[in-house]
Design an enzyme around this catalytic site. Structure first.
Site, PDB file in Angstrom:
ATOM      1  CB  SER A  94      -0.941   0.005   1.209  1.00  0.00           C
ATOM      2  OG  SER A  94      -0.215   0.160   2.400  1.00  0.00           O
ATOM      3  CE  LYS A 141      -4.184   2.632   3.169  1.00  0.00           C
ATOM      4  NZ  LYS A 141      -3.801   1.324   3.738  1.00  0.00           N
TER       5      LYS A 141
END
Lengths: 191, 191
Positions: B112, B149
């Site tokens: 990610s 993130k």
DNA sequence: TTTACAGGTGAACAGATGTTCACTATAATC
DNA sequence: GATTATAGTGAACATCTGTTCACCTGTAAA
């Protein structure tokens, strides 16, 4: 990890001074009054694996204590306190550096290796005098200067491949001068 | 760097034992026969900046000696021997870790953050209990589990942005659980 | 030639080091 | 209530610590 009473005093001293406190210094740190009390604590800490005695009989802090806790993966979530206590610990210097005398640190400039996740501003740990293998990232001297590239050696044919489509693969004319092999990449986010 | 005579014996001892040799131990290491000879060498090494005396009057190896040489950039080429001697040195632990008690190491799984140069298998150094700022990479707990993130906070509105087009930006419904802030990324190429 | 000096020897010294022994106080367990 | 760990005191001990003093020796400068 929860340390036994007084042990944190010892750790703080080690971090500040770089060596273990003597028994008398421990008296000041703990507020105790007898070196015998310290001796008993030290023996307990050896049994607990927090301290060790080396061959010369001198106390040394176990590397398990000085290192960082090594946990699971990001996706698995944060480990429970119980898991944390079982976690491995590690020391970054020991972990990343094999041959200290030959290891250097460089700052990366340029984006020739960006598709391999090496970005400008990153730091690379390199080892000189190491024989590069097919697929290694190396620091090489080519006609135009110095560069970081993938080293490929297939069937005796050597090539230097960038990890960026903007640049072309280099096939060295004569011998290739390998300055160092990249052993690790380090990126620091907070100064 | 070229060290004065006998100093390498000392360094080897320090690396093996984790503490400085005593004067009598230095006699064995050097083959000399008088502690006075060692005392004179130690004084010279203090003047040369190789050793230091701390406030308690005890000898300590200067961090300039134990650290790694910190050189220029890749593109600039390999420094000359003269430059090497001038190079800064650094200790990886000191360099990367600010708050040791709160710092942990995790293995990255998933892609990610791959467009930010963080790849599966990389190691991340994270600090717990740190307030994240706009643009930081964090480890967060969201409904479905744990994830790494980009943390964004613009005008009071918080979002979690991946560095991979395959994934979508997350706007947390209620409060966001921040497990840790990513301080550094480490990738090791040679086991 | 003489002088200065860096590098080494050998012995002695005061203070610091970890260890050990006998003993005390407090709390938990039977 | 008696027993038994646990945690600590206080003092003495042999050994190890870095320091210091007087002295020696080859080399290089004056």
């Amino acid at each position: 990890m929860i340390y036994p009473k007084y042990f944190l005093n010892l750790l703080n001293f080690v971090r500040r001074h770089g060596y273990l406190p003597s028994f008398r210094e421990m008296l000041l740190l703990t507020g105790l009054k007898s070196t015998n009390a310290i001796a008993k604590h030290f023996q307990n800490w050896v049994e607990a694996g927090l301290l060790e005695k080396d061959r010369a009989g001198k106390y040394v802090v176990s590397s398990a204590v000085t290192g960082l806790p090594m946990l699971g993966t990001v996706e698995a979530g944060w480990p429970s306190p119980a898991e944390e206590e079982l976690a491995d610990t590690m020391n970054l210097d020991e972990f990343l550096i094999h041959n200290k005398e030959a290891t250097y640190m460089l700052t990366v400039s340029g984006d020739s290796m960006i598709d391999a996740g090496v970005r400008p501003g990153d730091l690379v740990l390199v080892e000189r005098g190491r024989e590069p293998k097919d697929g290694d990232i190396i620091i090489a001297e080519i006609d135009s200067g110095w560069t970081m590239k993938f080293f490929h050696k297939r069937g005796g044919r050597v090539s230097l491949e960038p990890a960026n489509k903007k640049y072309q693969t280099i096939y060295p004319k004569d011998e290739l001068k390998v300055a160092a092999v990249v052993m690790a990449v380090i990126r620091k986010y907070h100064a």
